[in-house]
Design a protein around this motif. Structure first.
Motif, PDB file in Angstrom:
ATOM      1  N   SER A   3      -0.656  12.113  -1.799  1.00  0.00           N
ATOM      2  CA  SER A   3      -1.119  13.371  -1.190  1.00  0.00           C
ATOM      3  C   SER A   3      -1.081  14.223  -2.459  1.00  0.00           C
ATOM      4  CB  SER A   3      -0.453  13.841   0.098  1.00  0.00           C
ATOM      5  OG  SER A   3      -0.675  13.196   1.357  1.00  0.00           O
ATOM      6  N   ASP A  53      -4.260   0.374  -2.257  1.00  0.00           N
ATOM      7  CA  ASP A  53      -4.066  -0.953  -1.601  1.00  0.00           C
ATOM      8  C   ASP A  53      -4.031  -1.954  -2.505  1.00  0.00           C
ATOM      9  OD1 ASP A  53      -6.257   0.314   0.900  1.00  0.00           O
ATOM     10  OD2 ASP A  53      -4.400   0.332   1.216  1.00  0.00           O
ATOM     11  N   SER A  96       0.861  -1.112  -0.107  1.00  0.00           N
ATOM     12  CA  SER A  96       0.126  -0.144   0.043  1.00  0.00           C
ATOM     13  C   SER A  96       0.926   1.235   0.042  1.00  0.00           C
ATOM     14  CB  SER A  96      -1.011  -0.074   1.334  1.00  0.00           C
ATOM     15  OG  SER A  96      -1.789  -1.164   1.328  1.00  0.00           O
ATOM     16  N   ARG A 150      -0.139   5.744   0.249  1.00  0.00           N
ATOM     17  CA  ARG A 150      -0.991   6.781   0.274  1.00  0.00           C
ATOM     18  C   ARG A 150      -0.382   8.228  -0.506  1.00  0.00           C
ATOM     19  NH1 ARG A 150      -4.078  10.175   5.219  1.00  0.00           N
ATOM     20  NH2 ARG A 150      -2.173  10.970   5.567  1.00  0.00           N
ATOM     21  N   GLN A 188      -5.504   6.679  -1.350  1.00  0.00           N
ATOM     22  CA  GLN A 188      -5.240   5.655  -0.674  1.00  0.00           C
ATOM     23  C   GLN A 188      -5.046   4.304  -1.647  1.00  0.00           C
ATOM     24  OE1 GLN A 188      -4.015   5.006   2.575  1.00  0.00           O
ATOM     25  NE2 GLN A 188      -3.622   2.974   1.927  1.00  0.00           N
ATOM     26  N   TYR A 241      -6.337  13.000  -0.967  1.00  0.00           N
ATOM     27  CA  TYR A 241      -5.259  11.807  -0.782  1.00  0.00           C
ATOM     28  C   TYR A 241      -5.835  10.642  -1.856  1.00  0.00           C
ATOM     29  CZ  TYR A 241      -4.569  14.304   3.590  1.00  0.00           C
ATOM     30  OH  TYR A 241      -4.397  15.376   4.670  1.00  0.00           O
TER      31      TYR A 241
END
Length: 125
Positions: free
Chosen positions: A21, A83, A17, A19, A81, A79
């Motif tokens: 920004s 995964d 994963s 994240r 995210q 953001y």
């Protein structure tokens, strides 16, 4: 002139994963924010977007169920995210701002007004 700065990219193993920004220099309530990516030798493709006030989102079929977009307008940041990353997710990820879209958004790059410089995401074992 709105400035966008992406961060959070890196090298990750398949299944991992990250994240990302996207920080904006000013208020973005009137802007939909989109994430796009470009792999070597390929055209830029839309990944996900979120409307100005955050009530609408869209995802490319290739990332549905694995990526989640969100925004914090108080922090002027969006953001992504990511995964269950796959090698085919590798590329430079850009965020863009599409003026005048408080309620809707599109993952079509045409019409986006401002762009960040991009952040590299590499998914490899």
């Amino acid at each position: 002139q709105l400035q966008l700065v992406e961060s959070g990219g890196g090298l990750v193993q398949p299944g991992g994963s990250l994240r990302l920004s996207c920080a904006a220099s000013g208020t973005t309530l009137n802007y939909a924010i989109g994430w796009f990516r470009q792999a070597p030798g390929k055209e830029r493709e839309g990944v996900s977007c979120i409307s100005g006030i955050g009530i609408s989102t869209n995802y490319a079929d290739s990332v549905k169920g694995r990526f989640t977009i969100s925004r914090d307008n108080a922090r002027r940041t969006v953001y992504l995210q990511m995964d269950s990353l796959k090698p085919e997710d590798t590329g430079v990820y850009y965020c863009g701002a599409d003026k005048g879209h408080r309620w809707t958004c599109t993952v079509q790059a045409d019409g986006y007004d401002y762009w960040g410089q991009g952040t590299q995401v590499t998914v490899s074992s």
